[in-house]
Design a protein around this motif. Sequence first.
Motif, mmCIF file in Angstrom:
data_model
loop_
_atom_site.group_PDB
_atom_site.id
_atom_site.type_symbol
_atom_site.label_atom_id
_atom_site.label_comp_id
_atom_site.label_asym_id
_atom_site.label_seq_id
_atom_site.Cartn_x
_atom_site.Cartn_y
_atom_site.Cartn_z
ATOM 1 N N MET A 1 16.214 -21.952 -54.549
ATOM 2 C CA MET A 1 14.951 -21.302 -54.813
ATOM 3 C C MET A 1 14.025 -22.287 -55.515
ATOM 4 N N LYS A 2 12.745 -22.089 -55.274
ATOM 5 C CA LYS A 2 11.723 -22.925 -55.895
ATOM 6 C C LYS A 2 10.624 -22.047 -56.465
ATOM 7 N N LYS A 3 10.044 -22.513 -57.557
ATOM 8 C CA LYS A 3 8.838 -21.892 -58.093
ATOM 9 C C LYS A 3 7.674 -22.761 -57.674
ATOM 10 N N ILE A 4 6.692 -22.146 -57.036
ATOM 11 C CA ILE A 4 5.488 -22.858 -56.622
ATOM 12 C C ILE A 4 4.336 -22.356 -57.480
ATOM 13 N N GLU A 5 3.668 -23.279 -58.147
ATOM 14 C CA GLU A 5 2.450 -22.972 -58.893
ATOM 15 C C GLU A 5 1.305 -23.660 -58.175
ATOM 16 N N ALA A 6 0.270 -22.906 -57.893
ATOM 17 C CA ALA A 6 -0.905 -23.477 -57.249
ATOM 18 C C ALA A 6 -2.135 -23.118 -58.075
ATOM 19 N N LEU A 28 3.541 -12.338 -55.751
ATOM 20 C CA LEU A 28 3.061 -13.498 -56.473
ATOM 21 C C LEU A 28 2.346 -13.020 -57.716
ATOM 22 N N SER A 29 2.240 -13.875 -58.691
ATOM 23 C CA SER A 29 1.508 -13.582 -59.921
ATOM 24 C C SER A 29 0.241 -14.410 -59.920
ATOM 25 N N ILE A 30 -0.829 -13.827 -60.450
ATOM 26 C CA ILE A 30 -2.124 -14.505 -60.490
ATOM 27 C C ILE A 30 -2.650 -14.461 -61.913
ATOM 28 N N PHE A 55 -15.199 -26.700 -68.669
ATOM 29 C CA PHE A 55 -14.076 -26.225 -67.888
ATOM 30 C C PHE A 55 -14.553 -25.416 -66.689
ATOM 31 N N SER A 56 -13.854 -25.568 -65.579
ATOM 32 C CA SER A 56 -14.146 -24.800 -64.369
ATOM 33 C C SER A 56 -13.177 -23.635 -64.279
ATOM 34 N N GLN A 57 -13.661 -22.508 -63.792
ATOM 35 C CA GLN A 57 -12.816 -21.340 -63.607
ATOM 36 C C GLN A 57 -11.917 -21.563 -62.400
ATOM 37 N N LYS A 58 -10.643 -21.256 -62.554
ATOM 38 C CA LYS A 58 -9.649 -21.419 -61.487
ATOM 39 C C LYS A 58 -8.725 -20.211 -61.491
ATOM 40 N N LEU A 59 -7.931 -20.096 -60.437
ATOM 41 C CA LEU A 59 -6.853 -19.120 -60.373
ATOM 42 C C LEU A 59 -5.547 -19.878 -60.310
ATOM 43 N N LYS A 60 -4.550 -19.376 -61.032
ATOM 44 C CA LYS A 60 -3.212 -19.957 -60.959
ATOM 45 C C LYS A 60 -2.306 -18.948 -60.271
ATOM 46 N N LEU A 61 -1.769 -19.364 -59.134
ATOM 47 C CA LEU A 61 -0.835 -18.537 -58.385
ATOM 48 C C LEU A 61 0.572 -19.026 -58.696
ATOM 49 N N GLU A 62 1.479 -18.088 -58.951
ATOM 50 C CA GLU A 62 2.870 -18.436 -59.210
ATOM 51 C C GLU A 62 3.750 -17.584 -58.311
ATOM 52 N N MET A 63 4.693 -18.231 -57.642
ATOM 53 C CA MET A 63 5.605 -17.509 -56.759
ATOM 54 C C MET A 63 6.951 -18.202 -56.746
ATOM 55 N N LYS A 105 19.875 -5.448 -61.162
ATOM 56 C CA LYS A 105 20.786 -6.522 -61.571
ATOM 57 C C LYS A 105 21.150 -7.461 -60.427
ATOM 58 N N GLU A 106 20.391 -7.416 -59.325
ATOM 59 C CA GLU A 106 20.657 -8.312 -58.196
ATOM 60 C C GLU A 106 20.349 -9.748 -58.602
ATOM 61 N N LEU A 107 21.121 -10.688 -58.045
ATOM 62 C CA LEU A 107 21.006 -12.089 -58.397
ATOM 63 C C LEU A 107 20.566 -12.925 -57.201
ATOM 64 N N GLY A 108 19.951 -14.065 -57.487
ATOM 65 C CA GLY A 108 19.633 -15.053 -56.468
ATOM 66 C C GLY A 108 18.501 -14.648 -55.542
ATOM 67 N N SER A 109 18.578 -15.094 -54.294
ATOM 68 C CA SER A 109 17.524 -14.859 -53.305
ATOM 69 C C SER A 109 17.265 -13.384 -53.060
ATOM 70 N N VAL A 110 18.293 -12.559 -53.195
ATOM 71 C CA VAL A 110 18.135 -11.111 -53.010
ATOM 72 C C VAL A 110 17.152 -10.556 -54.045
ATOM 73 N N ALA A 111 17.154 -11.114 -55.234
ATOM 74 C CA ALA A 111 16.289 -10.635 -56.315
ATOM 75 C C ALA A 111 14.815 -10.937 -56.091
ATOM 76 N N ILE A 112 14.507 -11.905 -55.247
ATOM 77 C CA ILE A 112 13.111 -12.252 -55.017
ATOM 78 C C ILE A 112 12.562 -11.725 -53.702
ATOM 79 N N ASP A 113 13.391 -11.088 -52.909
ATOM 80 C CA ASP A 113 12.923 -10.510 -51.644
ATOM 81 C C ASP A 113 12.369 -9.122 -51.845
#
Length: 113
Positions: A1-6, A28-30, A55-63, A105-113
């Motif tokens: 699994m990876k966390k991607i921040e954009a 995703l979280s914004i 400073f410029s206004q931006k959005l941070k996406l996390e997934m 209490k699910e673990l791993g990839s199942v927890a993020i689907d």
Amino acid sequence: MKKIEAIIRPEVFAKVREGLAQEGLDGLSISEIAGCGRQEGRTGLFRGNSYSMEFSQKLKLEMVVDNSKVQAILDVLLRDASTGEVGDGKIFIYPVEQAIRIRTKELGSVAID
């Protein structure tokens, strides 16, 4: 699994969100953030007075996604978040050791689907 921040421009979010949905990304979280980089701020005008906006206004996406989805997500972000101008943003990718869905209490990839 990876966390991607954009970190992206707010005005491209609708297009990015649509592209992510087409790739099957539901969660995703914004966060609204402000930052500076190469664009080094800009000057604004308010009631006839000029002022500096550091400073410029931006959005941070996390997934957090399964490794198999990382490239598809990156393709969407690189395609849909780009305007070709300075200040388009950045993408960061981090390894995720474990994910746990609190309710079931699910673990791993199942927890993020």
